[in-house]
Design a protein around this motif. Structure first.
Motif, PDB file in Angstrom:
ATOM      1  N   GLY A  16     -34.143 -27.649   0.707  1.00  0.00           N
ATOM      2  CA  GLY A  16     -34.929 -28.482  -0.203  1.00  0.00           C
ATOM      3  C   GLY A  16     -36.342 -28.665   0.322  1.00  0.00           C
ATOM      4  N   GLY A  18     -37.778 -30.595   2.646  1.00  0.00           N
ATOM      5  CA  GLY A  18     -37.979 -30.560   4.089  1.00  0.00           C
ATOM      6  C   GLY A  18     -37.500 -29.256   4.712  1.00  0.00           C
ATOM      7  N   LEU A  35     -29.019 -22.357   6.330  1.00  0.00           N
ATOM      8  CA  LEU A  35     -27.652 -22.550   5.826  1.00  0.00           C
ATOM      9  C   LEU A  35     -27.718 -23.491   4.628  1.00  0.00           C
ATOM     10  CD1 LEU A  35     -25.695 -23.054   9.193  1.00  0.00           C
ATOM     11  CD2 LEU A  35     -26.232 -20.911   7.978  1.00  0.00           C
ATOM     12  N   GLY A  38     -25.337 -24.864  -1.486  1.00  0.00           N
ATOM     13  CA  GLY A  38     -25.204 -24.450  -2.883  1.00  0.00           C
ATOM     14  C   GLY A  38     -25.485 -22.977  -3.103  1.00  0.00           C
ATOM     15  N   GLY A  86     -30.061 -32.232  -6.113  1.00  0.00           N
ATOM     16  CA  GLY A  86     -29.915 -30.800  -6.343  1.00  0.00           C
ATOM     17  C   GLY A  86     -29.173 -30.163  -5.196  1.00  0.00           C
ATOM     18  N   GLY A  91     -33.093 -27.073  -3.232  1.00  0.00           N
ATOM     19  CA  GLY A  91     -32.629 -28.468  -3.193  1.00  0.00           C
ATOM     20  C   GLY A  91     -33.025 -29.236  -4.447  1.00  0.00           C
ATOM     21  N   VAL A 203     -22.470 -27.160   5.751  1.00  0.00           N
ATOM     22  CA  VAL A 203     -22.319 -27.602   7.138  1.00  0.00           C
ATOM     23  C   VAL A 203     -21.520 -28.897   7.146  1.00  0.00           C
ATOM     24  CG1 VAL A 203     -23.565 -28.450   9.161  1.00  0.00           C
ATOM     25  CG2 VAL A 203     -24.395 -26.429   7.919  1.00  0.00           C
ATOM     26  N   GLY A 237     -30.881 -33.476   3.145  1.00  0.00           N
ATOM     27  CA  GLY A 237     -31.245 -34.534   2.207  1.00  0.00           C
ATOM     28  C   GLY A 237     -30.727 -35.902   2.631  1.00  0.00           C
ATOM     29  N   TYR A 293     -41.488 -40.912 -19.657  1.00  0.00           N
ATOM     30  CA  TYR A 293     -40.465 -39.997 -19.118  1.00  0.00           C
ATOM     31  C   TYR A 293     -39.319 -39.858 -20.116  1.00  0.00           C
ATOM     32  CZ  TYR A 293     -37.032 -38.096 -15.785  1.00  0.00           C
ATOM     33  OH  TYR A 293     -36.114 -37.301 -15.138  1.00  0.00           O
ATOM     34  N   GLY A 373     -32.867 -40.731  -7.697  1.00  0.00           N
ATOM     35  CA  GLY A 373     -32.878 -39.365  -7.164  1.00  0.00           C
ATOM     36  C   GLY A 373     -33.752 -39.183  -5.933  1.00  0.00           C
ATOM     37  N   HIS A 374     -34.066 -40.296  -5.246  1.00  0.00           N
ATOM     38  CA  HIS A 374     -34.886 -40.184  -4.035  1.00  0.00           C
ATOM     39  C   HIS A 374     -34.164 -40.793  -2.829  1.00  0.00           C
ATOM     40  CE1 HIS A 374     -38.875 -40.410  -6.600  1.00  0.00           C
ATOM     41  NE2 HIS A 374     -38.066 -39.446  -6.990  1.00  0.00           N
ATOM     42  N   ILE A 415     -41.746 -35.685  -2.447  1.00  0.00           N
ATOM     43  CA  ILE A 415     -41.695 -34.282  -1.993  1.00  0.00           C
ATOM     44  C   ILE A 415     -42.863 -33.939  -1.075  1.00  0.00           C
ATOM     45  CG2 ILE A 415     -41.961 -31.877  -2.768  1.00  0.00           C
ATOM     46  CD1 ILE A 415     -40.249 -32.525  -5.177  1.00  0.00           C
TER      47      ILE A 415
HETATM   48  C1  LIG Z   1     -34.556 -35.645 -11.603  1.00  0.00           C
HETATM   49  C2  LIG Z   1     -35.426 -35.755 -10.362  1.00  0.00           C
HETATM   50  C3  LIG Z   1     -36.793 -35.609 -10.468  1.00  0.00           C
HETATM   51  C4  LIG Z   1     -37.595 -35.700  -9.322  1.00  0.00           C
HETATM   52  N1  LIG Z   1     -38.931 -35.502  -9.441  1.00  0.00           N
HETATM   53  C5  LIG Z   1     -39.711 -35.542  -8.343  1.00  0.00           C
HETATM   54  C6  LIG Z   1     -41.105 -35.253  -8.425  1.00  0.00           C
HETATM   55  O1  LIG Z   1     -41.630 -34.933  -9.490  1.00  0.00           O
HETATM   56  N2  LIG Z   1     -41.842 -35.289  -7.291  1.00  0.00           N
HETATM   57  C7  LIG Z   1     -41.302 -35.671  -6.093  1.00  0.00           C
HETATM   58  O2  LIG Z   1     -42.047 -35.751  -5.114  1.00  0.00           O
HETATM   59  N3  LIG Z   1     -39.992 -35.957  -5.988  1.00  0.00           N
HETATM   60  C8  LIG Z   1     -39.175 -35.863  -7.068  1.00  0.00           C
HETATM   61  N4  LIG Z   1     -37.834 -36.066  -6.947  1.00  0.00           N
HETATM   62  C9  LIG Z   1     -37.271 -36.352  -5.624  1.00  0.00           C
HETATM   63  C10 LIG Z   1     -37.291 -35.134  -4.700  1.00  0.00           C
HETATM   64  O3  LIG Z   1     -36.880 -33.970  -5.385  1.00  0.00           O
HETATM   65  C11 LIG Z   1     -36.421 -35.382  -3.479  1.00  0.00           C
HETATM   66  O4  LIG Z   1     -36.704 -36.664  -2.967  1.00  0.00           O
HETATM   67  C12 LIG Z   1     -36.688 -34.336  -2.399  1.00  0.00           C
HETATM   68  O5  LIG Z   1     -36.422 -33.037  -2.883  1.00  0.00           O
HETATM   69  C13 LIG Z   1     -35.848 -34.639  -1.170  1.00  0.00           C
HETATM   70  O6  LIG Z   1     -36.095 -33.658  -0.198  1.00  0.00           O
HETATM   71  P1  LIG Z   1     -35.074 -33.443   0.978  1.00  0.00           P
HETATM   72  O7  LIG Z   1     -35.560 -32.295   1.794  1.00  0.00           O
HETATM   73  O8  LIG Z   1     -34.803 -34.742   1.643  1.00  0.00           O
HETATM   74  O9  LIG Z   1     -33.686 -33.051   0.253  1.00  0.00           O
HETATM   75  P2  LIG Z   1     -33.327 -32.037  -0.904  1.00  0.00           P
HETATM   76  O10 LIG Z   1     -34.537 -31.487  -1.569  1.00  0.00           O
HETATM   77  O11 LIG Z   1     -32.323 -32.705  -1.751  1.00  0.00           O
HETATM   78  O12 LIG Z   1     -32.645 -30.828  -0.126  1.00  0.00           O
HETATM   79  C14 LIG Z   1     -31.400 -30.956   0.526  1.00  0.00           C
HETATM   80  C15 LIG Z   1     -30.799 -29.565   0.663  1.00  0.00           C
HETATM   81  O13 LIG Z   1     -29.676 -29.589   1.509  1.00  0.00           O
HETATM   82  C16 LIG Z   1     -28.584 -28.871   0.909  1.00  0.00           C
HETATM   83  N5  LIG Z   1     -27.379 -29.453   1.478  1.00  0.00           N
HETATM   84  C17 LIG Z   1     -26.835 -30.680   1.245  1.00  0.00           C
HETATM   85  N6  LIG Z   1     -25.759 -30.873   2.035  1.00  0.00           N
HETATM   86  C18 LIG Z   1     -25.614 -29.744   2.783  1.00  0.00           C
HETATM   87  C19 LIG Z   1     -24.692 -29.320   3.773  1.00  0.00           C
HETATM   88  N7  LIG Z   1     -23.700 -30.129   4.177  1.00  0.00           N
HETATM   89  N8  LIG Z   1     -24.826 -28.080   4.304  1.00  0.00           N
HETATM   90  C20 LIG Z   1     -25.818 -27.244   3.918  1.00  0.00           C
HETATM   91  N9  LIG Z   1     -26.745 -27.610   2.972  1.00  0.00           N
HETATM   92  C21 LIG Z   1     -26.635 -28.837   2.433  1.00  0.00           C
HETATM   93  C22 LIG Z   1     -28.789 -29.093  -0.565  1.00  0.00           C
HETATM   94  O14 LIG Z   1     -28.143 -28.118  -1.336  1.00  0.00           O
HETATM   95  C23 LIG Z   1     -30.319 -28.987  -0.656  1.00  0.00           C
HETATM   96  O15 LIG Z   1     -30.735 -27.639  -0.719  1.00  0.00           O
HETATM   97  C24 LIG Z   1     -37.015 -35.982  -8.070  1.00  0.00           C
HETATM   98  C25 LIG Z   1     -35.633 -36.141  -7.965  1.00  0.00           C
HETATM   99  C26 LIG Z   1     -34.833 -36.024  -9.100  1.00  0.00           C
HETATM  100  C27 LIG Z   1     -33.350 -36.192  -8.972  1.00  0.00           C
END
Ligand SMILES: Cc1cc2nc3c(=O)[nH]c(=O)nc-3n(C[C@H](O)[C@H](O)[C@H](O)COP(=O)(O)OP(=O)(O)OC[C@H]3O[C@@H](n4cnc5c(N)ncnc54)[C@H](O)[C@@H]3O)c2cc1C
Length: 430
Positions: A16, A18, A35, A38, A86, A91, A203, A237, A293, A373-374, A415
């Motif tokens: 995702g 990060g 790794l 999804g 996601g 992600g 994982v 995430g 929205y 979703g955050h 993000i």
């Molecule tokens: C509908 C919606 C709209 C949004 N719109 C925006 C926006 O416009 N702008 C914005 O800044 N933010 C937005 N966000 C929020 C933003 O997308 C997230 O806060 C951000 O992507 C989080 O980043 P992250 O790296 O923490 O996790 P994520 O992007 O969620 O990535 C986590 C990754 O880890 C993977 N994963 C999970 N568990 C495991 C495991 N056990 N083993 C291996 N892989 C695993 C997942 O499949 C995913 O690929 C939105 C969220 C939603 C739900």
């Protein structure tokens, strides 16, 4: 862990915001393996109108069933809200509305200055406000109403290749034209530089000996597998990383935030808010934001949202919630606190007035489903880690690079900030 090859190896868990960023940054200096739990992301491709016709059929009983339509969207429920994330390459960024907002105040407060990383991001990514030139009359009218009410709306910078945007409003269910940028672009770049990606690899936990991770254990297409590397980065995430840590014997804090979202909507025949980029502008208020929205979850699953989408006017409230809650992988404990509810009430009365001014009488207004979703904050950085960016509970060769390390709820799209932080961590590791 030791490596047989000359180049050090790194495992990045999750692709995702990060994970994809840190994988792209580290590949070259390390040999990176990503790794990912999804599969490759696929956008929603069915005709919304026809699907909407099925709303009375009973097919859409529970929000968790959204996975039948959009397999990369995982929906879970707490006592009072629906949580969305996601699962798949890119992600949650694949479901994002493309907002590119800098919101690092809480990091600044603890002494982390990400100015250089944000500068890099502004140069590297297609961040634009060009969508404003294609706003519909409805959006312009809403913007004026926000201004008249003293809500100081600001055009939202978007991660967008604007010329490719067809204004279909599908940003949050997967952009059909590829106009919206998401973190899959970083995954591709990492792969082009020689990284490896393993999808459908969830994982489960880490084996830790002394100050080192000796094994990354996962379920991969039905098999139990184990990976080893010189460096391990967790970026699964805000709801994924804490579960892996706790299963590995590293406790996280009960400080989960999620930025709860509630839409106030009502009938306005022919408004066609559904044919507009989502969240075209944002009003920043103390503790929450307001923005137009179209809420797909409420549209499909909330019985009050029975109108055709083209006739619904909708304003979103997104709160910075109290950092209270946790997950253990089986259950997510997260509810709105009294302070959250008080904040929400204030935002609700402003949103009702916005809708009334655009022509939706208060008596006809209805609410969406409380969702969020955050997720993040269960391994928050403190001033003590402002230079190391490494939580003291972690082994020396384990870092976290996702929303879990954000110190506070931002009530804002995270993000860009998560990616800036991931970049900084990559620099430390280099
Ligand atoms: C509908 C919606 C709209 C949004 N719109 C925006 C926006 O416009 N702008 C914005 O800044 N933010 C937005 N966000 C929020 C933003 O997308 C997230 O806060 C951000 O992507 C989080 O980043 P992250 O790296 O923490 O996790 P994520 O992007 O969620 O990535 C986590 C990754 O880890 C993977 N994963 C999970 N568990 C495991 C495991 N056990 N083993 C291996 N892989 C695993 C997942 O499949 C995913 O690929 C939105 C969220 C939603 C739900």
């Amino acid at each position: 862990m030791s490596s047989m090859s000359a180049k050090k190896t790194a495992i990045v868990v999750g692709t995702g915001a990060g994970g994809a960023m840190i994988a792209r940054e580290l590949q070259g200096r390390f040999q990176v393996t990503m790794l990912e739990a999804g599969k490759d992301f696929r956008p929603f491709s069915l005709p919304i109108g026809k699907m909407a016709g099925l709303r009375r059929s009973g097919l859409f009983l529970d929000e968790r069933m959204i996975r039948l339509l959009l397999p990369n969207m995982l929906v879970e429920k707490t006592a009072d809200m629906v949580l969305v994330r996601g699962i798949g390459t890119g992600g949650t960024t694949t479901l994002a509305t493309g907002n590119a907002v800098r919101c690092d105040e809480s990091l600044k407060e603890i002494g982390i200055d990400l100015d250089p990383e944000f500068d890099e991001l502004y140069h590297e990514l297609p961040i634009t406000c060009d969508h404003q030139a294609r706003w519909t009359d409805t959006t312009r009218r809403m913007f004026r109403i926000f201004e008249e009410m003293g809500l100081a709306p600001v055009v939202t910078p978007k991660l967008l290749n604007a010329p490719q945007c067809v204004g279909c409003g599908h940003c949050a269910i997967g952009c059909p034209t590829g106009a919206k940028w998401d973190a899959r672009a970083l995954v591709e770049e990492a792969l082009a530089k020689g990284a490896t990606l393993v999808t459908q690899c969830r994982v489960t936990d880490l084996r830790i000996r002394g100050k080192n991770v000796t094994e990354v254990r996962a379920r991969e297409r039905g098999r139990q597998v184990s990976y080893q590397a010189d460096l391990v980065i967790l970026a699964a995430g805000g709801l994924g990383t804490p579960v892996i840590l706790e299963r590995s014997g590293i406790p996280c804090s009960a400080s989960l935030f999620v930025d709860p979202v509630l839409c106030v909507a009502g009938p306005l025949p022919g408004i066609r808010q559904d044919r507009q980029i989502l969240m075209p502008f944002i009003s920043q208020q103390p503790g929450y934001i307001l923005s137009p929205y179209m809420d797909y979850l409420s549209f499909f699953f909330n019985r009050d949202w029975r109108l055709p989408m083209r006739d619904i006017a909708s304003v979103m409230i997104k709160l910075a919630d109290e950092e209270r809650g946790r997950t253990d992988g089986k259950k997510i404990d997260k509810t709105m606190s009294a302070a959250d509810r008080a904040n929400m009430e204030k935002a609700l009365s402003q949103s009702r007035e916005i809708l009334a001014r655009i022509g939706v009488a208060e008596k006809d207004q209805f609410l969406g489903t409380l969702n969020a979703g955050h997720p993040g904050g269960m391994l928050p950085l403190s001033p003590l880690e402002k230079d190391s960016l490494h939580h003291p509970a972690l082994p020396e060769d384990l870092y976290v690079a996702d929303a879990s390390i954000l110190p506070k709820a931002m009530g804002n799209p995270p993000i860009l900030t998560i990616m800036a932080l991931a970049k900084r961590i990559a620099k430390k590791l280099a």
